[in-house]
Design a protein around this motif. Structure first.
Motif, short mmCIF file in Angstrom:
data_model
loop_
_atom_site.label_atom_id
_atom_site.label_comp_id
_atom_site.label_asym_id
_atom_site.label_seq_id
_atom_site.Cartn_x
_atom_site.Cartn_y
_atom_site.Cartn_z
N LYS A 1 0.83 -1.20 0.00
CA LYS A 1 0.00 0.00 0.00
C LYS A 1 0.87 1.26 0.00
O LYS A 1 1.93 1.27 0.64
CB LYS A 1 -0.87 -0.02 1.26
CG LYS A 1 -1.87 1.11 1.34
CD LYS A 1 -2.61 1.14 2.67
CE LYS A 1 -3.77 0.18 2.68
NZ LYS A 1 -4.72 0.47 3.77
N ILE B 1 0.27 5.61 0.26
CA ILE B 1 -0.57 6.81 0.32
C ILE B 1 0.37 8.00 0.29
O ILE B 1 1.19 8.18 1.18
CB ILE B 1 -1.43 6.86 1.61
CG1 ILE B 1 -2.36 5.64 1.67
CG2 ILE B 1 -2.24 8.15 1.68
CD1 ILE B 1 -3.16 5.54 2.96
N SER C 1 5.32 13.33 0.85
CA SER C 1 5.14 12.64 2.12
C SER C 1 4.51 11.30 1.79
O SER C 1 3.35 11.24 1.36
CB SER C 1 4.23 13.48 3.02
OG SER C 1 3.84 12.74 4.16
N TYR D 1 3.43 7.44 2.81
CA TYR D 1 3.16 6.35 3.75
C TYR D 1 3.11 5.07 2.94
O TYR D 1 2.47 5.03 1.88
CB TYR D 1 1.82 6.58 4.45
CG TYR D 1 1.36 5.37 5.24
CD1 TYR D 1 1.94 5.07 6.47
CD2 TYR D 1 0.39 4.50 4.73
CE1 TYR D 1 1.55 3.95 7.18
CE2 TYR D 1 -0.01 3.37 5.44
CZ TYR D 1 0.58 3.10 6.66
OH TYR D 1 0.19 1.99 7.37
N GLU E 1 3.08 0.51 3.16
CA GLU E 1 3.03 -0.74 3.94
C GLU E 1 3.72 -1.84 3.14
O GLU E 1 3.46 -1.99 1.95
CB GLU E 1 1.59 -1.14 4.25
CG GLU E 1 0.97 -0.25 5.32
CD GLU E 1 -0.50 -0.58 5.59
OE1 GLU E 1 -0.95 -1.68 5.23
OE2 GLU E 1 -1.18 0.28 6.17
N ARG F 1 13.60 11.22 6.69
CA ARG F 1 12.47 11.14 7.63
C ARG F 1 11.82 9.75 7.63
O ARG F 1 10.61 9.62 7.82
CB ARG F 1 11.41 12.22 7.31
CG ARG F 1 11.93 13.65 7.35
CD ARG F 1 11.55 14.49 8.56
NE ARG F 1 11.08 13.75 9.69
CZ ARG F 1 9.93 13.98 10.33
NH1 ARG F 1 9.15 14.94 9.91
NH2 ARG F 1 9.59 13.27 11.37
N ARG G 1 10.59 6.50 9.11
CA ARG G 1 10.26 6.06 10.46
C ARG G 1 9.11 5.06 10.42
O ARG G 1 8.27 5.10 9.51
CB ARG G 1 9.90 7.26 11.34
CG ARG G 1 8.76 8.10 10.82
CD ARG G 1 8.91 9.57 11.26
NE ARG G 1 7.68 10.31 11.05
CZ ARG G 1 7.32 10.85 9.88
NH1 ARG G 1 8.08 10.73 8.81
NH2 ARG G 1 6.18 11.50 9.79
N ASN G 2 9.11 4.17 11.41
CA ASN G 2 8.01 3.20 11.52
C ASN G 2 6.72 3.91 11.87
O ASN G 2 6.72 4.86 12.66
CB ASN G 2 8.32 2.22 12.66
CG ASN G 2 9.38 1.19 12.28
OD1 ASN G 2 10.56 1.44 12.44
ND2 ASN G 2 8.94 0.05 11.76
N ASP G 3 5.62 3.46 11.31
CA ASP G 3 4.32 3.92 11.77
C ASP G 3 4.17 3.45 13.22
O ASP G 3 4.70 2.40 13.60
CB ASP G 3 3.21 3.34 10.90
CG ASP G 3 1.86 3.96 11.23
OD1 ASP G 3 1.63 5.12 10.84
OD2 ASP G 3 1.04 3.29 11.89
N LEU G 4 3.45 4.21 14.03
CA LEU G 4 3.36 3.88 15.45
C LEU G 4 2.26 2.86 15.75
O LEU G 4 2.17 2.34 16.85
CB LEU G 4 3.15 5.16 16.27
CG LEU G 4 4.29 6.19 16.13
CD1 LEU G 4 3.95 7.46 16.89
CD2 LEU G 4 5.61 5.62 16.63
N ASN G 5 1.40 2.57 14.77
CA ASN G 5 0.31 1.63 14.98
C ASN G 5 0.39 0.40 14.09
O ASN G 5 0.15 -0.71 14.52
CB ASN G 5 -1.05 2.32 14.72
CG ASN G 5 -1.27 3.51 15.60
OD1 ASN G 5 -1.27 4.65 15.14
ND2 ASN G 5 -1.41 3.28 16.89
N GLU G 6 0.73 0.64 12.83
CA GLU G 6 0.73 -0.42 11.83
C GLU G 6 2.14 -0.98 11.70
O GLU G 6 3.04 -0.28 11.22
CB GLU G 6 0.23 0.18 10.50
CG GLU G 6 0.34 -0.71 9.29
CD GLU G 6 -0.37 -2.05 9.48
OE1 GLU G 6 -1.56 -2.04 9.81
OE2 GLU G 6 0.31 -3.10 9.31
N HIS H 1 6.75 5.75 7.15
CA HIS H 1 6.62 7.07 6.54
C HIS H 1 7.99 7.49 6.01
O HIS H 1 9.00 7.19 6.63
CB HIS H 1 6.14 8.09 7.58
CG HIS H 1 4.85 7.71 8.21
ND1 HIS H 1 3.64 8.12 7.73
CD2 HIS H 1 4.57 6.93 9.28
CE1 HIS H 1 2.67 7.62 8.48
NE2 HIS H 1 3.21 6.89 9.43
#
Lengths: 352, 352
Positions: free
Chosen positions: A152, A154, A255, A257, A259, A307, A309-314, A319
């Motif tokens: 994915k 975005i 920017s 995002y 997965e 920049r 960095r790991n997503d904090l939830n997924e 990002h």
């Protein structure tokens, strides 16, 4: 340049923002040129352009302009490409087309050499150069896809006005000057030259690049979505895009995002991967405030990434921030690079 | 203003970009003021500020400055808030604090009246005003959460320099002027006044707002993430943020991707909902190129929303573009609005 061997290269749209960069890139990259033909629409024909110390007169592009041409780099708008690219092919030239005219045509390869250089083997005379914002994103994503898979994407873009041509750079400059001096200037070019309304770009952000489709997305957004799938050979990839124009002359930022397929991967592993990825320069050191910015990328062929960095939830989400010179890797350099790849792969022979 | 009834209001940070807007908003909204006290750091004390035709001298904020004050609006930096907000409360004032000093304190409500006005009932003297970029986003998301539920938010911001204070507006102006005139000016303020390096903001985009945390996110990004969860009472909400500074003086924009709980909802249903949502103005007509832009939002208290569209892959996913005046709804107006809510809810009594 003008050596006895090498290729007869034509640049179509030689007076435009991208055409000018194409010429400079051919010189800078020491592309093996036997003869250079500069072409344009009737409107710009007759202009003088100095290349590597030699003055050239720009000629109006016509079917017969391509006689003897080996490689034609097109960047004069979709209509000129649709009309003249097939004519150039008939005359034996290979066309690298920087417009959107043929990008989604199934029979025409859409190529970013770092990603899908091998697709050049399928060419039938025309190779499409992708949209500027697509190119820099897929250069950053491809090494990640290769190692960890990609599910994915975005993306929200921060795009420079030069994507809308030299007239848009001029509009940004004049408008900025006017506002600083307390004067007013009527916007006439941006967001889209041929659209109904024009808006101030200086000290503003315009969430429209190209015209709108019926689904609420702009053509620019749909280009990013469809071209990414085609270039990466991932028809099922989830891609979403929001494209925004900024008061920046040159240099697109994104920017992103994304997965991946694999679990348990750290941002540091993505950084390590991108450190040695082709066409990528990693600029990622938050402690020392190192990250890519458009003002620093101008004039470079590279895609700058930071920049990360790991997503904090997924767990599989990340990002990153991707910046490149939209006139170079986003257009002129990618086109010249395609021509270089054609030579390297033995897909083009110089006519003597 | 200075009527015989009404409230004794203190503005702390009265000479700053937000403080100035607080004063103007109090006047514009005809807030019932019996007495107005303008306070600042020692550095700015002594400055004259004319409010509604009356000249006030700004005084240095000290514990005793709050004697007799009913409502104190703080916007003079986190350190001054930490030191003096408790002193103001001791003197019987209710504090609305626009800094990040108390926002994540469990005992302190963090309030956007359109979203969680009822949290004001839990106040112990201090109410925190959220981060500017958080406020405008939750105003747009709350009606969606109420009707369809909310699972995930991924936001990329396009933030104006005024979020970094009046000195940053000045830096953008001077730098722009210099670049237009072919001169150079050494950046001294942005991206973060107290950080090690400073970068050009004119004709650039800087992917850093506030300092970096060890996890690779900036404090601004973590504020958006944590404050959104607190204000919306959704501790489990997935929120991700990338915050970027633009060469725009006033007006933050946001590209927001969100996923709702319900299936089968169309973008038109989201638009219908936001048409009548409190504090929201829907500007969404792609055919007529109608969408929000920072240049058009300056001076308005509203949150402007447009470019609402279904994600093309994720059935519960949507994209939207949210713009607001970061000094008004993002700061001054939200603070004054909190004070109005306190009166409306009977949570503050005027001292005579």
């Amino acid at each position: 340049m003008n050596q006895s061997n090498g290729y007869h290269v034509a640049v179509v749209g030689a007076t435009g923002a991208v055409g000018q960069q194409m010429i400079q890139t051919l010189v800078k990259e020491k592309f093996p040129i036997r003869q250079l033909t500069l072409l344009s629409s009737a409107r710009s024909a007759g202009k003088k352009v100095t290349v590597d110390g030699v003055e050239h007169t720009v000629q109006e592009a016509k079917p017969e302009s391509f006689a003897g041409v080996d490689i034609a780099l097109f960047s004069a708008g979709g209509n000129i490409s649709k009309e003249l690219a097939p004519e150039a092919v008939k005359h034996g030239a290979i066309v690298v087309d920087n417009t959107s005219a043929f990008r989604m045509d199934q029979d025409i390869p859409l190529v970013v050499p770092e990603v899908n250089e091998q697709d050049l083997h399928q060419h039938n005379g025309i190779i499409a150069n992708p949209n500027c914002s697509t190119i820099q994103m897929v250069v950053a994503l491809e090494p990640i896809r290769q190692k960890f898979g990609l599910k994915k994407v975005i993306v929200s873009t921060y795009q420079a006005v030069s994507g809308a041509g030299a007239v848009a750079i001029e509009e940004l400059q004049n408008q900025t000057k006017a506002i600083i001096n307390g004067e007013t200037v009527e916007p006439k070019i941006l967001p889209v030259k041929g659209d109904k309304n024009h808006y101030q770009i200086a000290f503003n952000a315009i969430p429209q690049i190209d015209k709108f489709q019926d689904n609420g997305y702009t053509y620019e957004e749909m280009k990013m979505i469809n071209e990414t799938k085609k270039i990466m050979h991932l028809p099922e990839l989830h891609v979403a895009a929001t494209c925004v124009r900024l008061p920046v002359a040159v240099g697109h930022s994104e920017s992103v995002y994304f997965e991946i397929e694999e679990d348990g991967i750290s941002a540091n592993e993505i950084k390590e991967l991108l450190k040695t990825a082709p066409g990528v320069v990693l600029q990622d050191d938050p402690e020392n405030q190192l990250y890519p910015m458009p003002a620093n990328c101008v004039g470079s062929n590279d895609v700058f990434v930071g920049r990360i960095r790991n997503d904090l939830n997924e767990g599989r989400g990340f990002h990153m921030w991707v910046v490149s010179d939209n006139l170079l890797k986003g257009a002129a350099w990618n086109s010249v690079q395609i021509a270089e790849s054609l030579i390297k792969l033995g897909l083009i022979k110089e006519k003597k």
